[in-house]
Design a protein around this motif. Structure first.
Motif, PDB file in Angstrom:
ATOM      1  N   ARG A  61     -14.274   7.684  -4.096  1.00  0.00           N
ATOM      2  CA  ARG A  61     -12.888   7.453  -3.667  1.00  0.00           C
ATOM      3  C   ARG A  61     -12.565   5.962  -3.580  1.00  0.00           C
ATOM      4  O   ARG A  61     -11.446   5.537  -3.888  1.00  0.00           O
ATOM      5  N   LEU A  62     -13.516   5.168  -3.130  1.00  0.00           N
ATOM      6  CA  LEU A  62     -13.252   3.734  -2.991  1.00  0.00           C
ATOM      7  C   LEU A  62     -12.988   3.083  -4.343  1.00  0.00           C
ATOM      8  O   LEU A  62     -12.148   2.185  -4.455  1.00  0.00           O
ATOM      9  N   ASP A  63     -13.679   3.542  -5.370  1.00  0.00           N
ATOM     10  CA  ASP A  63     -13.466   2.998  -6.716  1.00  0.00           C
ATOM     11  C   ASP A  63     -12.033   3.236  -7.180  1.00  0.00           C
ATOM     12  O   ASP A  63     -11.417   2.362  -7.806  1.00  0.00           O
ATOM     13  N   LEU A  64     -11.497   4.408  -6.878  1.00  0.00           N
ATOM     14  CA  LEU A  64     -10.123   4.717  -7.283  1.00  0.00           C
ATOM     15  C   LEU A  64      -9.130   3.785  -6.599  1.00  0.00           C
ATOM     16  O   LEU A  64      -8.150   3.341  -7.218  1.00  0.00           O
ATOM     17  N   TRP A  65      -9.384   3.481  -5.330  1.00  0.00           N
ATOM     18  CA  TRP A  65      -8.479   2.580  -4.619  1.00  0.00           C
ATOM     19  C   TRP A  65      -8.628   1.140  -5.104  1.00  0.00           C
ATOM     20  O   TRP A  65      -7.629   0.383  -5.119  1.00  0.00           O
ATOM     21  N   MET A  66      -9.809   0.731  -5.494  1.00  0.00           N
ATOM     22  CA  MET A  66      -9.976  -0.607  -6.044  1.00  0.00           C
ATOM     23  C   MET A  66      -9.183  -0.746  -7.340  1.00  0.00           C
ATOM     24  O   MET A  66      -8.555  -1.784  -7.595  1.00  0.00           O
ATOM     25  N   LYS A  67      -9.176   0.298  -8.144  1.00  0.00           N
ATOM     26  CA  LYS A  67      -8.389   0.265  -9.379  1.00  0.00           C
ATOM     27  C   LYS A  67      -6.890   0.191  -9.059  1.00  0.00           C
ATOM     28  O   LYS A  67      -6.137  -0.523  -9.735  1.00  0.00           O
ATOM     29  N   ALA A  68      -6.481   0.923  -8.039  1.00  0.00           N
ATOM     30  CA  ALA A  68      -5.072   0.860  -7.629  1.00  0.00           C
ATOM     31  C   ALA A  68      -4.724  -0.551  -7.166  1.00  0.00           C
ATOM     32  O   ALA A  68      -3.663  -1.092  -7.515  1.00  0.00           O
ATOM     33  N   ALA A  69      -5.611  -1.157  -6.394  1.00  0.00           N
ATOM     34  CA  ALA A  69      -5.368  -2.510  -5.908  1.00  0.00           C
ATOM     35  C   ALA A  69      -5.333  -3.527  -7.038  1.00  0.00           C
ATOM     36  O   ALA A  69      -4.642  -4.545  -6.947  1.00  0.00           O
TER      37      ALA A  69
END
Length: 227
Positions: A42-50
């Motif tokens: 999940r954290l990887d997905l948010w890093m991509k969003a950021a």
């Protein structure tokens, strides 16, 4: 499954209680910051969003609602992407909000534990940046808090927006979502003491694995949450 409810309120505005309330009203599961820690990847997905490449469908797959950070940092984008979703701006007194953040989610202890982890990197980009990386500065936090609320109120049509305080209970929330009022008290969770206990979990081998993006062990998740 498209989101039906978007929470635009910052963390420590009753978002955990609102998550439970929405799930009780049939708008679950509801995404919350805790979801990013519980499940691997999940954290990887948010890093991509950021980094400017969000995959909202992947992030919110299986969810009907979202509250709290990191999603609240992207309320405008989410409101555009999920054009039929209603928006809830959870709020509280700004001074009390600031004091609460400094004892819990924005405390030096919390950010010290997060430093150098995938969770810390994600939070720095999706939360810390909102406050010009001055997360302990009272004037900055309160100014950004007020500016954020003003921006949400200006951008979202009145019929699509509910400005909501947890102390108001079920009535305005149920009227806004056009559902019956449950015959039970409105949820009251994630007190300062409860969140400090969660911080203690993060300061363990399991917690450090969660902050690395590995998620919580399935057996522990089943014991704690029945998942």
């Amino acid at each position: 499954m498209a989101l039906k409810v978007i929470g635009a309120g910052f963390g420590r505005t009753g978002t955990s209680s609102l998550k439970l309330a929405l799930e009780r009203l049939g708008f679950g599961p509801c995404y919350h910051m805790s979801e990013a820690l519980l499940y691997p990847g999940r954290l990887d997905l948010w890093m991509k969003a950021a980094d400017g490449a969000p995959d909202w469908d992947a992030i919110f797959e299986g969810y009907q609602a979202t509250v709290d950070w990191p999603a609240a940092s992207y309320w405008r984008e989410l409101a555009d992407y999920y054009a039929d979703a209603k928006v809830i701006l959870s709020t509280r007194d700004p001074e009390k909000w600031f004091a609460s953040t400094q004892e819990t989610i924005l405390s030096p202890q919390m950010w010290g534990m997060m430093e150098g982890t995938a969770f810390g990197d994600m939070a720095a980009k999706t939360i810390n940046g909102l406050f010009d990386h001055k997360i302990h500065d009272r004037d900055t936090l309160i100014r950004v808090f007020k500016e954020h609320e003003a921006a949400v109120k200006a951008a979202i049509a009145p019929e699509r927006l509910l400005v909501f305080e947890a102390k108001e209970g079920w009535a305005p929330l149920c009227a806004f979502l056009d559902v019956a009022v449950p015959d039970e008290p409105y949820p009251r969770v994630n007190s300062k003491e409860e969140l400090q206990a969660f911080n203690a979990l993060l300061d363990s081998d399991v917690g450090r694995a969660m902050m690395a993006g590995e998620g919580m062990p399935t057996e522990m998740m089943a014991k704690l949450f029945g998942k």
